[in-house]
Design a protein around this motif. Structure first.
Motif, PDB file in Angstrom:
ATOM      1  N   LEU A 139      14.769 -30.248 -12.771  1.00 14.56           N
ATOM      2  CA  LEU A 139      14.183 -31.087 -11.570  1.00 14.56           C
ATOM      3  C   LEU A 139      15.958 -30.802 -11.038  1.00 14.56           C
ATOM      4  O   LEU A 139      16.877 -31.071 -11.644  1.00 14.56           O
ATOM      5  N   ASN A 140      15.841 -32.354 -10.332  1.00 16.22           N
ATOM      6  CA  ASN A 140      16.673 -33.446  -9.790  1.00 16.22           C
ATOM      7  C   ASN A 140      17.698 -33.483 -10.495  1.00 16.22           C
ATOM      8  O   ASN A 140      17.071 -34.356 -11.698  1.00 16.22           O
TER       9      ASN A 140
ATOM     10  N   GLY B  98      19.390 -29.525 -14.582  1.00 20.89           N
ATOM     11  CA  GLY B  98      18.428 -30.182 -12.699  1.00 20.89           C
ATOM     12  C   GLY B  98      18.349 -31.788 -13.542  1.00 20.89           C
ATOM     13  O   GLY B  98      18.606 -32.215 -12.294  1.00 20.89           O
TER      14      GLY B  98
ATOM     15  N   THR C 136      12.108 -25.709  -4.742  1.00 24.84           N
ATOM     16  CA  THR C 136      12.773 -25.005  -5.682  1.00 24.84           C
ATOM     17  C   THR C 136      14.249 -24.678  -5.074  1.00 24.84           C
ATOM     18  O   THR C 136      15.585 -26.080  -5.295  1.00 24.84           O
TER      19      THR C 136
ATOM     20  N   ASN D 146      14.857 -28.515  -3.086  1.00 20.69           N
ATOM     21  CA  ASN D 146      14.526 -29.830  -3.522  1.00 20.69           C
ATOM     22  C   ASN D 146      15.353 -29.440  -5.144  1.00 20.69           C
ATOM     23  O   ASN D 146      15.917 -30.930  -5.150  1.00 20.69           O
ATOM     24  N   THR D 147      15.437 -28.760  -5.848  1.00 18.02           N
ATOM     25  CA  THR D 147      15.420 -28.830  -6.547  1.00 18.02           C
ATOM     26  C   THR D 147      17.550 -28.360  -7.514  1.00 18.02           C
ATOM     27  O   THR D 147      17.971 -29.375  -7.887  1.00 18.02           O
TER      28      THR D 147
ATOM     29  N   TYR E 180      15.283 -19.569 -12.100  1.00 14.08           N
ATOM     30  CA  TYR E 180      14.540 -20.147 -10.355  1.00 14.08           C
ATOM     31  C   TYR E 180      14.171 -18.918  -9.181  1.00 14.08           C
ATOM     32  O   TYR E 180      14.684 -18.125  -9.239  1.00 14.08           O
TER      33      TYR E 180
END
Length: 592
Positions: free
Chosen positions: A22-23, A50, A465, A468-469, A551
């Motif tokens: 994730l971010n 992430g 993905t 944003n990711t 991913y």
């Protein structure tokens, strides 16, 4: 399972099970060596993903562990996810589950992070271990039993893993047992649902048929969200076992990349003993039941699966010492199929030439010249390939044999010519398909051109993905390569993978504080290539980092000038594409 070995490399396999995708927090600078967190001292970075950074830490007593640092100041959803992962870990304790050793907030004043200390499991991922040469049937089934035990304990505690795959299972060097890691996308009824998309986070190749069926039935429905159950974890175990036992996934990728959902929903996997004769029917039966189309047709729970595998392992009529993969087995790729065809063609040509030589070689006029039929089938120069030749009809007609004859005259010459054509046609009769065409016609020197794929949507979740990711922008380009080859063309196949050579950094305009690594060095891009009008085009739908994180992506192939597709280079032939070694890919939101 602790260790006092030197600090592992950034590609340590523990990252596959510890780094969520994730971010990242805005502050991506690693903590300096010597920083104290919860009484432990940071010795270095195991890796960063992430949503978290994982550090190697040592306690005052010398115990080495992995400490995962999760941000709390990136919004309520991020904080909730951090607490969720920590709470799930406190519910689980078993030798085949990664052990949570402690948790807390850091710094003590105005905390910005939640830290979770985990057992540091040293060892390869399950696929690296299981597909190694010499691995026995008994060893693989034993690892499968250990994974089933881990799931039985977690399911009994109400925790679903939701991302069971080989990259999230490590084989401990100290115990030799499988350890299930990474509950970062796990689920418990007491934890709120955070996923906004149709499916929970996970890997499409391990997604159960009922999940795909739900996605089709509720496509486009606002707020539709599939709720995974224990049967989803059991199906994923079936995929893992199938791959370890055969060296391939139960279902091939779709023609133009991504998962073949039709096959997952409606077709039975190829029986394992047909793929690998070393797999006994008793083991095949268990694996295929795990891959059943509905959860009701699988085992009712992980406890039952444990009992079945224990009873199976106790059988004395199965040779558990048989080696599954004497050499590292790989599924046949298109170039391998062409090798087989060319081998058959070579045999056919040898037979034809042998028949010519035995039948009438002594009737050719002397003089030291190479017989004309030999020159007719000699391979043309690779430096100047001729244009494609139309494939000849398969019917064997008297006037269709393209064998040149000596220009002599008289009855004897005419008889010799007839015998020569008859012998070659007889030799060719034993061949079929591409071999027959090669025997009777001129081989093409440009790869065949299948129909170009139609416009295609990106894989589910790929655009979200990427943007944003990973922080990538639609239209963004990056240089990639096929291998370390430089200065000359490289031979690529229909399913060749590209490599990110150097970190692919996302632009500063998305994160405000400098740059971040979107895809690390040596990330592999998986997809499909096809040829159209003398150019090679490619669609890449999956990225796999060196740490095993997958991913979904949507990338199209470009040359270094930014043009879509690559120009075929000299030396290309049937099933053989020669292209430049360094290329580019572009981020797209749909394949045109």
């Amino acid at each position: 399972m602790s260790t006092h070995s030197p600090s592992p490399s950034p590609e340590h396999p523990i990252l596959a099970g510890m780094v969520a995708a994730l971010n990242p927090p805005d502050d991506t600078s690693p903590l300096p060596v010597g920083t104290r967190i919860g009484g432990d001292v940071v010795e270095g970075v195991l890796g960063s993903g992430g949503f978290a950074t994982v550090y190697r830490v040592r306690s005052p007593s010398g115990y080495v562990s992995a400490l995962k640092l999760l941000p709390l100041d990136q919004g309520p959803e991020r904080a909730e996810r951090a607490w969720r992962e920590m709470l799930l870990g406190t519910r689980l304790s078993h030798p085949n589950l990664v052990r949570q050793l402690g948790a807390g907030q850091w710094p003590l004043e105005n905390p910005r992070y939640l830290w979770v200390k985990l057992e540091l499991v040293e060892g390869p991922t399950l696929d690296e271990w299981g597909l190694a040469p010499g691995r026995t049937l008994g060893e693989v089934v034993e690892r499968g039993l250990e994974v089933a035990r881990a799931l039985a304990v977690s399911h009994e505690a109400g925790v679903l893993h939701r991302d069971v795959k080989e990259a999230n299972i490590l084989v401990s060097q100290s115990t030799g047992q499988a350890v299930l890691v990474d509950f970062g996308v796990g689920y418990h009824p007491a934890c709120p649902t955070l996923t906004k998309g149709m499916f929970p986070p996970g890997t499409p190749a391990y997604r159960a048929p009922e999940a795909w069926a739900y996605g089709r039935a509720h496509a486009g429905e606002p707020g539709a969200h599939y709720r995974a159950g224990p049967g989803d974890d059991l199906y994923a175990v079936g995929v893992v076992l199938y791959r370890l036992l055969t060296g391939r996934f139960p279902f091939r990728p779709a023609e133009h990349g991504g998962e073949d959902v039709e096959a997952v929903l409606h077709r039975a996997p190829l029986p394992l003993h047909l793929v690998n004769p070393q797999v006994p029917l008793a083991v095949e039966e268990v694996c295929l039941r795990l891959l059943a189309k509905t959860p009701e047709a699988r085992y009712p729970d992980a406890v039952t699966l444990c009992q079945v595998l224990e009873e199976l392992r106790a059988r004395t009529d199965v040779d558990w010492t048989r080696v599954l993969h004497p050499e590292r087995w790989r599924p046949m790729k298109p170039w391998a199929r062409w090798r087989r065809v060319l081998a058959v063609v070579g045999v056919g040509l040898a037979v034809a030439l042998g028949a010519w030589w035995l039948g009438f070689g002594r009737e050719v006029a002397p003089g030291g010249r190479t017989p004309e039929p030999v020159r007719a089938v000699a391979a043309p120069s690779a430096e100047a390939p001729p244009p494609p030749a139309a494939a000849p009809p398969l019917a064997l007609r008297k006037d269709s044999v393209p064998v040149k004859q000596q220009q002599t005259s008289g009855p004897q010459s005419e008889a010799t010519s007839k015998r020569r054509g008859s012998a070659v046609r007889t030799a060719c009769l034993g061949l079929t398909g591409a071999a027959l065409q090669a025997c009777l016609g001129t081989p093409q020197q440009v790869p065949s051109e299948p129909l170009a794929p139609p416009p295609q949507a990106c894989p589910a979740g790929a655009v979200e993905t990427m943007t944003n990711t990973l922080g990538l922008r639609i239209g963004e380009r990056n240089a990639v390569d096929w291998s370390d080859v430089r200065g000359r063309s490289v031979h690529v196949q229909e399913d060749a993978t590209l490599r990110v050579g150097g970190d692919w950094e996302a632009g500063a305009n998305r994160f405000g504080k400098g740059w971040k690594v979107a895809l690390p060095n040596k990330t592999r891009l998986f997809g499909r290539l096809y040829v159209k009008e003398g150019r090679v085009y490619g669609r890449f739908t999956e990225a796999r980092t060196p740490q095993g994180v997958l991913y979904p992506v949507c990338l199209e192939l470009l040359d270094t000038g930014g043009n879509v597709g690559l120009e075929l280079q000299p030396g290309s032939g049937p099933g053989k594409m020669m292209v430049d070694p360094v290329v580019e890919v572009r981020v797209v939101d749909r394949f045109p």
